[in-house]
Design a protein around this motif. Structure first.
Motif, PDB file in Angstrom:
ATOM      1  N   ARG A   4       0.761  -1.165   0.094  1.00 17.73           N
ATOM      2  CA  ARG A   4      -0.077  -0.008  -0.042  1.00 17.73           C
ATOM      3  C   ARG A   4       0.948   1.266   0.146  1.00 17.73           C
ATOM      4  O   ARG A   4       0.581   2.141  -0.388  1.00 17.73           O
ATOM      5  N   LEU A   5       1.896   1.083   0.593  1.00 21.42           N
ATOM      6  CA  LEU A   5       2.749   2.279   0.867  1.00 21.42           C
ATOM      7  C   LEU A   5       3.687   2.569  -0.517  1.00 21.42           C
ATOM      8  O   LEU A   5       3.875   3.799  -0.792  1.00 21.42           O
ATOM      9  N   GLN A   6       4.006   1.740  -1.243  1.00 17.44           N
ATOM     10  CA  GLN A   6       4.963   2.050  -2.491  1.00 17.44           C
ATOM     11  C   GLN A   6       4.198   2.827  -3.475  1.00 17.44           C
ATOM     12  O   GLN A   6       4.814   3.758  -4.030  1.00 17.44           O
ATOM     13  N   PRO A   7       3.004   2.652  -3.831  1.00 18.77           N
ATOM     14  CA  PRO A   7       2.335   3.522  -4.826  1.00 18.77           C
ATOM     15  C   PRO A   7       2.120   4.853  -4.258  1.00 18.77           C
ATOM     16  O   PRO A   7       2.328   6.097  -5.003  1.00 18.77           O
ATOM     17  N   TRP A   8       1.936   5.085  -3.047  1.00 19.88           N
ATOM     18  CA  TRP A   8       1.825   6.469  -2.280  1.00 19.88           C
ATOM     19  C   TRP A   8       3.185   6.988  -2.441  1.00 19.88           C
ATOM     20  O   TRP A   8       3.387   8.238  -2.623  1.00 19.88           O
ATOM     21  N   LEU A   9       4.416   6.446  -2.086  1.00 12.97           N
ATOM     22  CA  LEU A   9       5.567   6.906  -2.127  1.00 12.97           C
ATOM     23  C   LEU A   9       5.944   7.306  -3.638  1.00 12.97           C
ATOM     24  O   LEU A   9       6.504   8.423  -3.920  1.00 12.97           O
ATOM     25  N   GLU A  10       5.497   6.694  -4.777  1.00 14.17           N
ATOM     26  CA  GLU A  10       5.960   7.043  -5.969  1.00 14.17           C
ATOM     27  C   GLU A  10       5.278   8.290  -6.255  1.00 14.17           C
ATOM     28  O   GLU A  10       5.713   8.990  -7.198  1.00 14.17           O
ATOM     29  N   ARG A  11       4.087   8.901  -5.951  1.00 13.43           N
ATOM     30  CA  ARG A  11       3.447  10.125  -6.244  1.00 13.43           C
ATOM     31  C   ARG A  11       3.827  11.244  -5.584  1.00 13.43           C
ATOM     32  O   ARG A  11       3.715  12.468  -6.042  1.00 13.43           O
ATOM     33  N   ARG A  12       4.905  10.686  -4.549  1.00 17.92           N
ATOM     34  CA  ARG A  12       5.484  12.119  -4.128  1.00 17.92           C
ATOM     35  C   ARG A  12       7.179  12.164  -4.095  1.00 17.92           C
ATOM     36  O   ARG A  12       7.719  11.211  -4.194  1.00 17.92           O
ATOM     37  N   ARG A  13       7.406  13.449  -4.534  1.00 14.53           N
ATOM     38  CA  ARG A  13       8.818  13.594  -4.775  1.00 14.53           C
ATOM     39  C   ARG A  13       9.653  13.027  -3.804  1.00 14.53           C
ATOM     40  O   ARG A  13      10.782  12.403  -3.825  1.00 14.53           O
ATOM     41  N   ARG A  14       9.462  13.322  -2.435  1.00 15.41           N
ATOM     42  CA  ARG A  14      10.336  12.975  -1.059  1.00 15.41           C
ATOM     43  C   ARG A  14       9.900  11.391  -1.253  1.00 15.41           C
ATOM     44  O   ARG A  14      10.937  10.889  -0.625  1.00 15.41           O
ATOM     45  N   GLY A  15       8.899  11.030  -1.319  1.00 12.74           N
ATOM     46  CA  GLY A  15       8.689   9.695  -1.232  1.00 12.74           C
ATOM     47  C   GLY A  15       9.497   8.748  -2.358  1.00 12.74           C
ATOM     48  O   GLY A  15       9.881   7.680  -1.938  1.00 12.74           O
ATOM     49  N   ARG A  16       9.755   9.482  -3.363  1.00  9.05           N
ATOM     50  CA  ARG A  16      10.529   8.674  -4.576  1.00  9.05           C
ATOM     51  C   ARG A  16      11.988   8.662  -3.971  1.00  9.05           C
ATOM     52  O   ARG A  16      12.679   7.596  -4.084  1.00  9.05           O
ATOM     53  N   ARG A  17      12.397   9.871  -3.279  1.00 10.07           N
ATOM     54  CA  ARG A  17      13.861   9.663  -2.570  1.00 10.07           C
ATOM     55  C   ARG A  17      13.939   8.593  -1.640  1.00 10.07           C
ATOM     56  O   ARG A  17      14.684   7.839  -1.601  1.00 10.07           O
ATOM     57  N   LEU A  18      12.779   8.802  -0.522  1.00  8.66           N
ATOM     58  CA  LEU A  18      12.959   7.614   0.439  1.00  8.66           C
ATOM     59  C   LEU A  18      12.685   6.028  -0.149  1.00  8.66           C
ATOM     60  O   LEU A  18      13.531   5.374   0.216  1.00  8.66           O
ATOM     61  N   ARG A  19      11.935   5.945  -1.413  1.00  9.77           N
ATOM     62  CA  ARG A  19      11.883   4.624  -1.819  1.00  9.77           C
ATOM     63  C   ARG A  19      13.479   4.144  -2.345  1.00  9.77           C
ATOM     64  O   ARG A  19      13.504   3.061  -2.372  1.00  9.77           O
ATOM     65  N   ARG A  20      13.751   4.993  -2.973  1.00  3.70           N
ATOM     66  CA  ARG A  20      15.228   4.654  -3.566  1.00  3.70           C
ATOM     67  C   ARG A  20      16.312   4.318  -2.382  1.00  3.70           C
ATOM     68  O   ARG A  20      16.899   3.331  -2.536  1.00  3.70           O
ATOM     69  N   LEU A  21      16.158   5.067  -1.355  1.00  4.96           N
ATOM     70  CA  LEU A  21      16.938   4.430   0.120  1.00  4.96           C
ATOM     71  C   LEU A  21      16.394   2.949   0.581  1.00  4.96           C
ATOM     72  O   LEU A  21      17.216   2.131   0.962  1.00  4.96           O
ATOM     73  N   LEU A  22      15.005   2.947   0.365  1.00  5.15           N
ATOM     74  CA  LEU A  22      14.536   1.531   0.931  1.00  5.15           C
ATOM     75  C   LEU A  22      14.711   0.504  -0.144  1.00  5.15           C
ATOM     76  O   LEU A  22      14.321  -0.709   0.126  1.00  5.15           O
ATOM     77  N   GLN A  23      15.266   0.780  -1.214  1.00  2.68           N
ATOM     78  CA  GLN A  23      15.354  -0.388  -2.239  1.00  2.68           C
ATOM     79  C   GLN A  23      16.765  -1.200  -1.954  1.00  2.68           C
ATOM     80  O   GLN A  23      16.834  -2.223  -2.422  1.00  2.68           O
ATOM     81  N   GLN A  24      17.535  -0.744  -1.085  1.00  3.37           N
ATOM     82  CA  GLN A  24      18.697  -1.321  -0.715  1.00  3.37           C
ATOM     83  C   GLN A  24      18.671  -2.172   0.608  1.00  3.37           C
ATOM     84  O   GLN A  24      18.178  -1.396   1.761  1.00  3.37           O
ATOM     85  N   PRO A  25      19.072  -3.502   0.672  1.00  2.00           N
ATOM     86  CA  PRO A  25      18.850  -3.892   2.164  1.00  2.00           C
ATOM     87  C   PRO A  25      19.903  -3.458   3.151  1.00  2.00           C
ATOM     88  O   PRO A  25      21.071  -2.972   2.912  1.00  2.00           O
TER      89      PRO A  25
END
Length: 177
Positions: free
Chosen positions: A53-74
């Motif tokens: 549920r959170l991933q689509p929400w992150l994609e819609r926001r600029r800061r969310g996309r940055r956070l998602r990039r950080l969360l892509q690495q273990p």
């Protein structure tokens, strides 16, 4: 305890309460059991329910996309131990790890670093319980307080040092990108 931790609710009072109600040893075993169950439940809920549920929400926001990039690495085991010892908010660390591809084993092993924090909190509760019941002599109370203050000082110093190391690592990683 397990339900509060599993749902991401503040559980500090329950940790201290474990020491008050059960004393230092049984309190610590009770608290640690609840924490293990709660951290596992929290992991499963974040991975299974929150993540999709959170991933689509992150994609819609600029800061969310940055956070998602950080969360892509273990997170590595070293990083897990450092953030646990740095006294960062537990719920933030739990959710971040569950939302990232960090393996459950790394998350679980890194969470062992929480043991000193919980031990200190349970001991503080046990001390408060004994004082409230009138079961400590002035000498025993002084020894307990000195032990708690020394343990807290060591944890605080360690946490500050690890926070500096963590911030340095993050800054160096950002400089390489």
């Amino acid at each position: 305890m397990a339900l509060a931790v599993g749902l991401g609710l503040p559980a500090g009072a329950l940790v201290v309460g474990g020491g008050v109600l059960f004393g230092p040893w049984v309190g610590l075993v009770t608290v640690l059991s609840g924490e293990v169950l709660g951290l596992t439940l929290n992991w499963r809920l974040c991975r299974g329910v929150l993540r999709p549920r959170l991933q689509p929400w992150l994609e819609r926001r600029r800061r969310g996309r940055r956070l998602r990039r950080l969360l892509q690495q273990p997170a590595s085991l070293r990083l897990m131990v450092m953030v646990r010892l740095a006294l960062l908010p537990m719920n933030l660390v739990n959710a971040s790890c569950a939302l990232s591809p960090t393996p459950l084993r790394t998350y679980a092993l890194g969470s062992l670093a929480l043991l000193p924090r919980f031990t200190l909190m349970v001991l503080a509760g046990a001390l408060g319980g004994e004082v409230g019941r009138g079961g400590l002599s002035p000498l025993a109370l002084t020894a307990w307080l000195l032990g708690l203050v020394a343990t807290a000082a060591v944890l605080w110093t360690l946490g500050r040092g690890l926070r500096r190391v963590l911030l340095t690592d993050v800054e160096e990683s950002a400089g390489r990108d």
